[in-house]
Design a protein around this motif. Sequence first.
Motif, short mmCIF file in Angstrom:
data_model
loop_
_atom_site.label_atom_id
_atom_site.label_comp_id
_atom_site.label_asym_id
_atom_site.label_seq_id
_atom_site.Cartn_x
_atom_site.Cartn_y
_atom_site.Cartn_z
N CYS A 1 0.93 -1.22 0.05
CA CYS A 1 0.07 0.06 0.10
C CYS A 1 0.95 1.23 -0.09
N SER B 1 -6.03 -2.23 5.51
CA SER B 1 -4.98 -1.76 6.76
C SER B 1 -5.32 -0.51 7.02
N CYS B 2 -5.27 0.42 6.00
CA CYS B 2 -5.34 2.02 6.72
C CYS B 2 -6.44 2.67 5.87
N CYS C 1 -7.15 0.28 0.77
CA CYS C 1 -6.38 -0.77 1.65
C CYS C 1 -7.03 -1.21 3.01
N SER D 1 0.29 4.15 0.96
CA SER D 1 0.01 5.00 1.97
C SER D 1 0.55 4.44 3.46
N CYS D 2 0.49 3.23 3.64
CA CYS D 2 0.59 2.53 4.93
C CYS D 2 1.73 1.46 4.88
ZN LIG Z 1 -2.64 1.10 3.49
#
Ligand SMILES: [Zn+2]
Length: 346
Positions: free
Chosen positions: A315, A339-340, A337, A317-318
Motif C-alpha cells: 500500500c 489496513s489503513c 487498503c 499510504s501505509c
Molecule cells: Zn494502507
Amino acid sequence: EEKESEEKRGEGGEDGKEEDVFDLEAVADDLLDFVASSKELERSSSANLHRPLHNEPQHAASFADMASFTKGEASSSSNDRSNTIRSQKEVKQALTQQEDDDLPLYTPHSQTPLPTLSVSCPSCQTVVPPKKFLRTNLRFCFYTGQWYCRGCHKGKTSMVPAYIVTNWNFKKFLVNDSAYEEILAGWDSPVIDMATANPKLYKTLPEFARVRRLRQRMTTIAEFIFLCKDSERLVGMAAKRSHFFATGNYFSLHDLVDLKGGGLLVELEGLLKRYQEHVMKCKECRGRGNVCGECNNKEILFPFVLSGGEGRKRCRSCGHVYHKECYEMLEATGAECKSCGGEGKE
Ligand SMILES: [Zn+2]
Ligand SMILES: [Zn+2]
Ligand SMILES: [Zn+2]
Ligand SMILES: [Zn+2]
C-alpha cells in the motif's frame, strides 16, 4: 617576463579551487562514525541515544543520525525509548540521504603544454624553472590540472574521480602527491551523486539501473534490520556499502570501481540474500511482517520474496504488504487498503 609569470600564477590560483572536488571530509567522517558506532555502543551517553525525531518529520538524517538511532535501539541499558526511532516509516525518513547543494566539479583535465617560464609549485609555492639541465623539472597533475615541482609530485599515478564520473575511464593518471593521498583517503566516502554528476551516464548505463534496483531493495530491508535487536551486527555486515541503505544516488569511488568490475552487484545481491534470510528466521523481524489484508491466507508477508516466490505489492499510504495478485485485485475494484482504509492517499 615578470608580468607573464604573475599571470600564470593567477591562473594557477583559479584552477586551485578544483582541489576541493573531493575534499568532503565531513561526509566521510559521518560515515566513519556510523560504521564505528557499533563499537561505541557501551560508551555512548544516554543523552545521545534519543533524538526527538518524532517531532521532526521532515528531518533528512545524516549517517550520524542512523548511527544514533541504531545505538538507541540496541542499547540494553536505556530505560526510556520513547524518543528513539521505532517504526518502519521513521527508518525510511531517517535513511533519506540529503542532497548536496554544492555540485562538485567533475571536469577531467587534459595535459597543458609544459610552461616556458618558471612557475610557482601549487603545493610548496617554490618558484621552479620548467627545465633543469635540459631535463623536465615539472610534472603535470591530472587531478588538479596544474604543474608541480618534482618534490611535490613524485610521479605517482591514480584513478581520477573526474575521469571516472565523466568518461567512465578507470585508467591511472599522473597526480601530485597530496592529490594521491586525498583520493586514497576519500576512496570509500559515498560523496558522488551520480544523478547530478553525470545524469546521462547514470540513466543509460545498464549497471546503474541494476544498482538502483538493488539500492531500493536495501532501503526496504533496512526497515527491518535497523529495528532488529541484532541491528549492530546486521548493519555492520554491510561495512563500506552501508550507504546503500539510504535513498539517493550516492556512490564512493570504491563503489564505481567495483561496479565497473562487477563486484559491487554481486556483493549487494549477497548482502540482500543474507538479510532476507535473517528476516524470515528472526522472531523479532518476522513480527514486522503482516498477513495479506485481502485473502485471509495466514502466511506472513514481507515486502520482498525469496527467489522463486510470488510477487508482493505494498500500500502506498501505509506500507501494508499484499500478495501481488491480491493488491492488483484491490486496485482494479477501486477498494481501499484493508489496513489503513486508503488514509493519506492522494
Ligand atoms: Zn494502507
Ligand atoms: Zn612543490
Ligand atoms: Zn531480526
Ligand atoms: Zn493475499
